[in-house]
Design an enzyme around this catalytic site. Structure first.
Site, mmCIF file in Angstrom:
data_model
loop_
_atom_site.group_PDB
_atom_site.id
_atom_site.type_symbol
_atom_site.label_atom_id
_atom_site.label_comp_id
_atom_site.label_asym_id
_atom_site.label_seq_id
_atom_site.Cartn_x
_atom_site.Cartn_y
_atom_site.Cartn_z
ATOM 1 N N TRP A 2 60.069 50.232 4.695
ATOM 2 C CA TRP A 2 58.778 51.066 5.101
ATOM 3 C C TRP A 2 58.913 52.197 3.804
ATOM 4 C CZ3 TRP A 2 56.636 52.551 10.197
ATOM 5 C CH2 TRP A 2 56.121 51.235 11.009
ATOM 6 N N ASP A 10 67.927 57.933 8.621
ATOM 7 C CA ASP A 10 68.399 56.750 9.710
ATOM 8 C C ASP A 10 69.970 56.996 9.930
ATOM 9 O OD1 ASP A 10 67.367 53.806 10.166
ATOM 10 O OD2 ASP A 10 69.470 53.661 10.359
ATOM 11 N N ASP A 16 59.665 53.548 12.411
ATOM 12 C CA ASP A 16 59.737 52.250 13.020
ATOM 13 C C ASP A 16 60.996 52.017 13.713
ATOM 14 O OD1 ASP A 16 59.038 49.543 13.011
ATOM 15 O OD2 ASP A 16 60.220 48.965 10.971
ATOM 16 N N LYS A 63 56.479 53.043 16.159
ATOM 17 C CA LYS A 63 56.565 51.704 16.840
ATOM 18 C C LYS A 63 57.117 51.915 18.253
ATOM 19 C CE LYS A 63 60.302 48.866 15.950
ATOM 20 N NZ LYS A 63 60.827 48.181 15.057
HETATM 21 C C1 SAM Z 1 63.741 48.383 12.791
HETATM 22 S S1 SAM Z 1 64.733 49.239 11.697
HETATM 23 C C2 SAM Z 1 63.852 50.002 10.633
HETATM 24 C C3 SAM Z 1 63.057 49.261 9.548
HETATM 25 C C4 SAM Z 1 62.368 49.947 8.284
HETATM 26 N N1 SAM Z 1 61.124 50.302 8.713
HETATM 27 C C5 SAM Z 1 62.132 48.977 7.090
HETATM 28 O O1 SAM Z 1 61.049 48.593 6.959
HETATM 29 O O2 SAM Z 1 63.370 48.703 6.426
HETATM 30 C C6 SAM Z 1 64.880 50.460 13.036
HETATM 31 C C7 SAM Z 1 66.033 51.531 12.682
HETATM 32 O O3 SAM Z 1 66.128 52.616 13.707
HETATM 33 C C8 SAM Z 1 67.123 53.275 13.193
HETATM 34 N N2 SAM Z 1 67.767 54.399 14.389
HETATM 35 C C9 SAM Z 1 67.873 53.810 15.768
HETATM 36 N N3 SAM Z 1 67.882 55.166 16.432
HETATM 37 C C10 SAM Z 1 68.297 56.150 15.480
HETATM 38 C C11 SAM Z 1 68.474 57.601 15.512
HETATM 39 N N4 SAM Z 1 68.542 58.035 16.779
HETATM 40 N N5 SAM Z 1 68.240 58.420 14.408
HETATM 41 C C12 SAM Z 1 67.843 57.667 13.223
HETATM 42 N N6 SAM Z 1 67.655 56.498 13.004
HETATM 43 C C13 SAM Z 1 67.851 55.434 14.308
HETATM 44 C C14 SAM Z 1 68.330 52.281 13.388
HETATM 45 O O4 SAM Z 1 69.641 52.438 12.695
HETATM 46 C C15 SAM Z 1 67.402 50.883 12.735
HETATM 47 O O5 SAM Z 1 67.744 51.059 11.072
#
Ligand code: SAM
Length: 195
Positions: free
Chosen positions: A51, A69, A110, A150
């Site tokens: 993204w 992240d 996301d 999302k």
């Molecule tokens: C579906 S992936 C995102 C993909 C990204 N949009 C892309 O296109 O490459 C969801 C991400 O949310 C992150 N995530 C989950 N909980 C989080 C938090 N409390 N703080 C920061 N990131 C978090 C996960 O580590 C994961 O990498």
């Protein structure tokens, strides 16, 4: 099981995007124009960076993208993209982001929890994270700014949507065409932030 290499997966590989969901952001932005040239963007839950790649293209050299992240993200060649390793539920995260840019035009999220396979638990965790993303957006967005998140569909995601209606002049639920058919995820769009 999903087909291992679906159309968008292959397309992402061919075009050098780090994730197939890069195409979801493109499709969402084509429909809602939440990201524009020169904008400052915060990308919440940004790993591995698909993204952020798309956002960087959309904002161009005058704009800026800050991706956050829990995971370390390999830097992108674009000079206007900064990655922060951090947890968006941390109290200090807003101040950390503000060190890089003060006035944000759009927050995109996301974000997703590590899934357990327990459907209700996963949906609930997804909604809690997206609510947190909304809090980050409310703390950072300029008046008139935009938000995208999302969320796995559930009663809690409807609660989140109701909360969004309180602070954005336009709101919409949307499933981009590249969403996998079996997925319960949906994207919530908010435009025109007002405090
Ligand atoms: C579906 S992936 C995102 C993909 C990204 N949009 C892309 O296109 O490459 C969801 C991400 O949310 C992150 N995530 C989950 N909980 C989080 C938090 N409390 N703080 C920061 N990131 C978090 C996960 O580590 C994961 O990498």
């Amino acid at each position: 099981m999903y087909k291992k290499k679906d159309h968008y997966h292959q397309k992402a590989k061919q075009q050098g995007y780090r994730s197939r969901s890069a195409f979801k952001l493109k499709q969402i932005n084509n429909k809602f124009s939440i990201i524009k040239k020169g904008h400052a963007i915060v990308d919440v839950g940004a790993a591995p960076g698909g993204w952020s790649q798309v956002a960087a293209e959309l904002v161009g050299s005058e704009g800026e993208v800050i991706g956050i992240d829990l995971e370390e993200i390999d830097p992108l060649p674009s000079p206007n993209v900064t990655f922060i390793k951090g947890d968006i539920t941390d109290e200090d995260i807003i101040e950390e982001i503000k060190k890089h840019v003060e006035k944000i035009d759009c927050v995109i999220s996301d974000i997703a929890p590590k899934t357990t396979g327990i459907i209700d638990l996963d949906r609930s965790r997804s909604a809690i994270l997206s609510m947190q993303a909304l809090e980050v957006a409310c703390a950072l967005l300029r008046d008139g700014g935009n938000f995208l998140t999302k969320v796995f569909q559930s009663e809690e995601s409807e609660e989140l949507f109701r909360d969004m209606k309180q602070c954005f002049s336009y709101t919409k639920r949307y499933r981009p065409p590249s969403t996998r058919k079996r997925s319960t995820e949906i994207y919530l769009v908010g435009k025109g932030f007002n405090r």
